[in-house]
Design a protein around this motif. Structure first.
Motif, PDB file in Angstrom:
ATOM      1  N   UNK A  55     -69.726   7.847 -56.108  1.00  0.00           N
ATOM      2  CA  UNK A  55     -69.695   8.821 -57.096  1.00  0.00           C
ATOM      3  C   UNK A  55     -69.921   8.135 -58.482  1.00  0.00           C
ATOM      4  N   UNK A  56     -70.162   6.584 -58.456  1.00  0.00           N
ATOM      5  CA  UNK A  56     -70.213   5.747 -59.707  1.00  0.00           C
ATOM      6  C   UNK A  56     -71.413   6.197 -60.447  1.00  0.00           C
ATOM      7  N   UNK A  57     -72.590   6.837 -59.719  1.00  0.00           N
ATOM      8  CA  UNK A  57     -73.684   7.291 -60.734  1.00  0.00           C
ATOM      9  C   UNK A  57     -73.220   8.678 -61.519  1.00  0.00           C
ATOM     10  N   UNK A  58     -72.184   9.159 -61.255  1.00  0.00           N
ATOM     11  CA  UNK A  58     -71.977  10.363 -61.810  1.00  0.00           C
ATOM     12  C   UNK A  58     -71.324  10.040 -63.514  1.00  0.00           C
ATOM     13  N   UNK A  59     -70.992   8.829 -63.699  1.00  0.00           N
ATOM     14  CA  UNK A  59     -70.424   8.479 -64.687  1.00  0.00           C
ATOM     15  C   UNK A  59     -71.481   7.667 -65.730  1.00  0.00           C
ATOM     16  N   UNK A  60     -72.149   8.207 -66.430  1.00  0.00           N
ATOM     17  CA  UNK A  60     -73.531   7.592 -67.091  1.00  0.00           C
ATOM     18  C   UNK A  60     -72.951   7.651 -68.710  1.00  0.00           C
ATOM     19  N   UNK A  61     -73.185   6.536 -69.288  1.00  0.00           N
ATOM     20  CA  UNK A  61     -72.888   6.632 -70.651  1.00  0.00           C
ATOM     21  C   UNK A  61     -73.923   7.270 -71.484  1.00  0.00           C
ATOM     22  N   UNK A  62     -73.551   7.730 -72.738  1.00  0.00           N
ATOM     23  CA  UNK A  62     -74.552   8.241 -73.596  1.00  0.00           C
ATOM     24  C   UNK A  62     -75.297   7.045 -74.294  1.00  0.00           C
ATOM     25  N   UNK A  63     -76.234   7.257 -75.175  1.00  0.00           N
ATOM     26  CA  UNK A  63     -77.023   6.131 -75.901  1.00  0.00           C
ATOM     27  C   UNK A  63     -75.924   5.354 -76.744  1.00  0.00           C
ATOM     28  N   UNK A  64     -74.955   6.054 -77.266  1.00  0.00           N
ATOM     29  CA  UNK A  64     -74.155   5.565 -78.195  1.00  0.00           C
ATOM     30  C   UNK A  64     -73.356   4.265 -77.329  1.00  0.00           C
ATOM     31  N   UNK A  65     -73.192   4.490 -75.917  1.00  0.00           N
ATOM     32  CA  UNK A  65     -72.353   3.438 -75.120  1.00  0.00           C
ATOM     33  C   UNK A  65     -70.922   3.679 -75.343  1.00  0.00           C
ATOM     34  N   UNK A  66     -70.530   4.625 -75.960  1.00  0.00           N
ATOM     35  CA  UNK A  66     -68.989   5.076 -76.263  1.00  0.00           C
ATOM     36  C   UNK A  66     -68.403   5.998 -75.456  1.00  0.00           C
ATOM     37  N   UNK A  67     -69.230   6.861 -75.335  1.00  0.00           N
ATOM     38  CA  UNK A  67     -68.630   8.175 -74.441  1.00  0.00           C
ATOM     39  C   UNK A  67     -69.656   8.423 -73.145  1.00  0.00           C
ATOM     40  N   UNK A  68     -69.032   8.893 -72.174  1.00  0.00           N
ATOM     41  CA  UNK A  68     -69.606   9.326 -71.068  1.00  0.00           C
ATOM     42  C   UNK A  68     -70.429  10.632 -71.043  1.00  0.00           C
TER      43      UNK A  68
END
Length: 377
Positions: free
Chosen positions: A338-351
């Protein structure tokens, strides 16, 4: 001394396993537990239901007959070598499992000794791990089916679209053939099928599952890894069972109070015997439970507070903290399914939040974990 040696061998085998092993075998793997297996099962089911109107899910909960006693050492050795384990270690395991003398003693009477060359010893530290490795090649053959395993607890899931169940039924036939090749016997009387279908407008005629000519029983709910899963994915039956069991333990807590034990001892007893029941696999079911169900469980906590005269953590707080902890562990583990479910936004600060259509999927573990992780950051 032998138990200690088996633990050393177990840890060595675990550390030597390749990362490419079946990711859906959740037993005896680093950063895997029962709630990971249940969460993956439920998330996959809800995603299929959320994807398209008319979709439904069929789950076959497989039960094996004396699974640990059917391991063939020579076949296990071949599989261990395929996994890359050293030949000397494979030979030791083969020697460990063959020519094992066994007898039964009742009082002063003992049966004659029988030499066993199949199976793993009962109560052996290595047995569950060896069984998990013995079944590592039992995997799904199609993208519309998955096989989730936790040791010998196996679930075959069919993600059904357009009322087409052919692939799901073929997967069960493939599993039956695999069992025959690996000397495993399916216990059909305890194997159950559960159908999750949220469509209320159309009546369906589900195809029955037959194994060796016997029709598998279809049930409304099934207890899988300690959690009651219902056909409507509601949690009333599970929460009622937890509340009843926890209330029974309150009697023992009152008895200890009457013996005038210190509050610290009473709290430790509560944590070990009552809170452990109320919070078992809590990340899986608490987010989708109703307000009334949560209040019923919280009343047990308040009763314990009155008995112990101490403040106890509420279930909502425990759930939130465990969601955060689990999310962080999954994010740090690229091999987690389930690691693929946690992708960062472009800002790299929030998922990135998971896209969901239904409230049920929005309140399930992974969307809740992503929100908890973002709030924690």
């Amino acid at each position: 001394m032998m138990k200690c040696f088996e633990k050393l061998v177990r840890d060595f085998i675990t550390s030597s396993l390749p990362a490419s092993m079946d990711p859906l075998q959740f037993a005896y793997r680093h950063n895997r537990s029962t709630d990971d297996a249940i969460a993956h099962l439920l998330h996959t089911a809800l995603t299929n239901l959320d994807k398209r109107r008319g979709n439904y899910v069929k789950m076959l909960f497989v039960d094996y007959s004396s699974a640990f006693n059917t391991i063939i050492p020579s076949l296990l050795t071949t599989k261990l070598e395929d996994l890359g384990l050293h030949t000397s270690l494979c030979d030791w395991i083969s020697n460990f499992l063959t020519d094992r003398p066994q007898s039964v003693r009742v009082g002063n009477c003992a049966s004659s000794t029988l030499t066993l060359n199949t199976g793993a010893p009962q109560g052996c530290v290595l047995s569950p791990l060896l069984y998990s490795l013995y079944t590592y090649d039992c995997t799904a053959t199609s993208s519309s089916t998955i096989i989730i395993k936790f040791a010998d607890d196996t679930v075959v899931m069919g993600l059904i679209s357009d009322n087409d169940e052919r692939v799901y039924l073929e997967e069960i036939i493939h599993l039956e053939n695999w069992c025959q090749e690996n000397n495993l016997l399916l216990k059909i009387s305890k194997t159950k099928e559960l159908i999750v279908d949220c469509s209320k407008k159309q009546e369906r005629h589900y195809q029955p599952v037959r194994i060796s000519g016997t029709t598998v029983e279809r049930v409304d709910s099934f207890r899988y890894l300690g959690v009651h899963i219902s056909q409507d994915l509601s949690w009333s039956r599970h929460t009622n069972s937890l509340a009843k069991k926890a209330r029974q333990r309150l009697y023992h807590l009152r008895c200890l109070r009457d013996f005038r034990l210190p509050s610290k001892v009473l709290r430790n007893f509560y944590t070990c015997t009552i809170e452990s029941i109320l919070t078992g696999n809590i990340t899986v079911w608490f987010g989708n439970s109703t307000k009334q169900e949560r209040q019923a469980l919280q009343r047990v906590v308040r009763s314990a507070e009155r008995i112990t005269h101490t403040e106890l953590p509420d279930l909502q707080t425990i759930y939130y903290k465990r969601c955060q902890t689990k999310a962080r562990r999954i994010v740090k583990d690229p091999t987690h399914p389930n690691n693929r479910l946690f992708s960062l936004l472009r800002s790299g600060k929030r998922f990135r939040s998971l896209k969901t259509k239904t409230e049920r999927l929005k309140s399930s573990l992974f969307p809740q974990a992503i929100r908890a992780l973002n709030q924690g950051n």
